[in-house]
Design an enzyme around this catalytic site. Sequence first.
Site, short mmCIF file in Angstrom:
data_model
loop_
_atom_site.label_atom_id
_atom_site.label_comp_id
_atom_site.label_asym_id
_atom_site.label_seq_id
_atom_site.Cartn_x
_atom_site.Cartn_y
_atom_site.Cartn_z
N TYR A 48 -10.50 -38.84 13.37
CA TYR A 48 -11.88 -38.65 12.93
C TYR A 48 -11.95 -37.45 12.01
O TYR A 48 -11.29 -36.43 12.24
CB TYR A 48 -12.80 -38.45 14.13
CG TYR A 48 -14.25 -38.26 13.75
CD1 TYR A 48 -15.00 -39.32 13.25
CD2 TYR A 48 -14.85 -37.01 13.85
CE1 TYR A 48 -16.32 -39.15 12.88
CE2 TYR A 48 -16.18 -36.83 13.48
CZ TYR A 48 -16.91 -37.91 13.00
OH TYR A 48 -18.22 -37.73 12.63
N ASP A 62 -23.09 -26.66 8.64
CA ASP A 62 -23.20 -28.12 8.53
C ASP A 62 -24.66 -28.51 8.25
O ASP A 62 -25.36 -29.04 9.10
CB ASP A 62 -22.71 -28.76 9.83
CG ASP A 62 -22.75 -30.28 9.80
OD1 ASP A 62 -22.71 -30.86 8.70
OD2 ASP A 62 -22.83 -30.89 10.89
N ASP A 89 -17.16 -38.86 8.40
CA ASP A 89 -18.58 -38.56 8.46
C ASP A 89 -19.11 -38.43 7.03
O ASP A 89 -18.71 -37.53 6.29
CB ASP A 89 -18.74 -37.25 9.23
CG ASP A 89 -20.17 -36.75 9.31
OD1 ASP A 89 -21.07 -37.39 8.74
OD2 ASP A 89 -20.38 -35.70 9.95
N ASP A 91 -22.35 -37.99 6.28
CA ASP A 91 -23.67 -37.36 6.36
C ASP A 91 -24.77 -38.39 6.08
O ASP A 91 -24.81 -39.44 6.69
CB ASP A 91 -23.76 -36.17 5.40
CG ASP A 91 -22.98 -34.97 5.91
OD1 ASP A 91 -22.64 -34.94 7.11
OD2 ASP A 91 -22.68 -34.07 5.12
N HIS A 116 -19.50 -43.26 8.62
CA HIS A 116 -20.84 -43.44 9.19
C HIS A 116 -21.85 -42.65 8.37
O HIS A 116 -21.56 -41.59 7.82
CB HIS A 116 -20.90 -43.08 10.67
CG HIS A 116 -20.58 -41.66 11.02
ND1 HIS A 116 -21.45 -40.62 10.82
CD2 HIS A 116 -19.48 -41.12 11.61
CE1 HIS A 116 -20.90 -39.50 11.25
NE2 HIS A 116 -19.70 -39.77 11.72
N GLU A 118 -25.96 -41.34 8.56
CA GLU A 118 -26.99 -41.05 9.55
C GLU A 118 -28.39 -41.21 8.97
O GLU A 118 -28.56 -41.31 7.74
CB GLU A 118 -26.79 -39.65 10.11
CG GLU A 118 -26.96 -38.56 9.09
CD GLU A 118 -26.27 -37.27 9.51
OE1 GLU A 118 -26.94 -36.23 9.53
OE2 GLU A 118 -25.05 -37.31 9.81
N CYS A 126 -26.71 -30.22 12.21
CA CYS A 126 -25.85 -30.71 13.29
C CYS A 126 -26.66 -31.56 14.25
O CYS A 126 -27.79 -31.20 14.62
CB CYS A 126 -25.22 -29.53 14.03
SG CYS A 126 -24.34 -30.00 15.54
N ARG A 161 -25.24 -44.14 12.08
CA ARG A 161 -25.56 -43.13 13.10
C ARG A 161 -27.07 -42.94 13.12
O ARG A 161 -27.70 -42.80 12.07
CB ARG A 161 -24.86 -41.81 12.76
CG ARG A 161 -25.35 -40.63 13.60
CD ARG A 161 -24.61 -39.36 13.29
NE ARG A 161 -25.47 -38.19 13.43
CZ ARG A 161 -25.07 -36.94 13.25
NH1 ARG A 161 -23.81 -36.69 12.94
NH2 ARG A 161 -25.93 -35.95 13.37
N GLU A 191 -26.45 -40.72 18.40
CA GLU A 191 -26.16 -39.30 18.55
C GLU A 191 -26.99 -38.65 19.65
O GLU A 191 -28.15 -39.01 19.86
CB GLU A 191 -26.42 -38.57 17.22
CG GLU A 191 -26.13 -37.09 17.22
CD GLU A 191 -24.68 -36.73 17.48
OE1 GLU A 191 -24.18 -37.07 18.58
OE2 GLU A 191 -24.05 -36.10 16.61
N ASN A 213 -19.96 -39.51 20.93
CA ASN A 213 -19.56 -38.21 20.41
C ASN A 213 -19.45 -37.21 21.56
O ASN A 213 -20.45 -36.82 22.14
CB ASN A 213 -20.60 -37.72 19.39
CG ASN A 213 -20.25 -36.37 18.80
OD1 ASN A 213 -19.17 -35.84 19.01
ND2 ASN A 213 -21.18 -35.82 18.04
#
Length: 299
Positions: A48, A62, A89, A91, A116, A118, A126, A161, A191, A213
């Site tokens: 990952y 982040d 990721d 974002d 993924h 989101e 985060c 996500r 998440e 996660n």
Amino acid sequence: MLYAKTTPEEKRRIFRDRLATGELLRFPGAFNPLSARLIEQKGFDGVYISGAVLSADLGLPDIGLTTLTEVAGRAKQIARMTELPALVDADTGFGEPMNVARTIQELEDAGLAGMHIEDQVNPKRCGHLDGKQVVDESTALKRIRSAADARRDENFLIMARTDIRAVDGLDAAIDRAKKLVDAGADAIFPEAMRDLSEFEAIRNAVDVPILANMTEFGKSELFTSAQLADVGINIVIWPVSLLRIAMGAAGRALDTLNDEGNLTSKLGEMQHRADLYELVDYEGYNQFDTSVFNFTVAR
């Protein structure tokens, strides 16, 4: 030697076949290419690549400061170093729907097995911090539709996500997960689930793979792989764990250097030179040039 022998297309096909079995796949987070190779050596199922880790690697929080170019470039360096599939990721997709489409193709070209996107607003934060905001349903679905439309390799995994659990509750998360699947998501990443029953509720709501996660110091309990498998989870990630451990060890080593003047007391905690050379296949390069590896390393 050099990079993985398995092509990105083959990695994606194998990854999809593994997902179809319904078993739980374990994907620790790599913080650099060498750690990806270590993850493979230790027998895990995949790698990952965390957006939080990529940001931290640049000394940044982040909050969406990294660019598509930075993420794709670093993800490529990590993915090509291992025979395992790598999941990255992405974002919020780095922009509007057309940007999301470009993101998919850039990540395909970088050799990733999947990614993924989101449903947070941009700039994001985060997923385990308070005060998150999510986009409206229409925007969230457009991101996934754009991703699905742009994909060229049918085996490239498009995962959605959703962060809506922390904003509007579990029922909202279930509803959005269903709609994201209808929009074209191959898998769901819910998440900040609070407990196993919440993961199980998402599992029962959709007929696609589910990711859990297990990040430390967050909203979710740190369940074991066996516990997650029991409720039907298909992928588990530990996104920042190796970076946290490495940085913790580095900090303690610097304290020791200040206190003792050398690191003799820390030798037992270090990766031995011989182990490092084995991991990077130093000896394998000898087939090209005998002057590269013509020595032995005492343990």
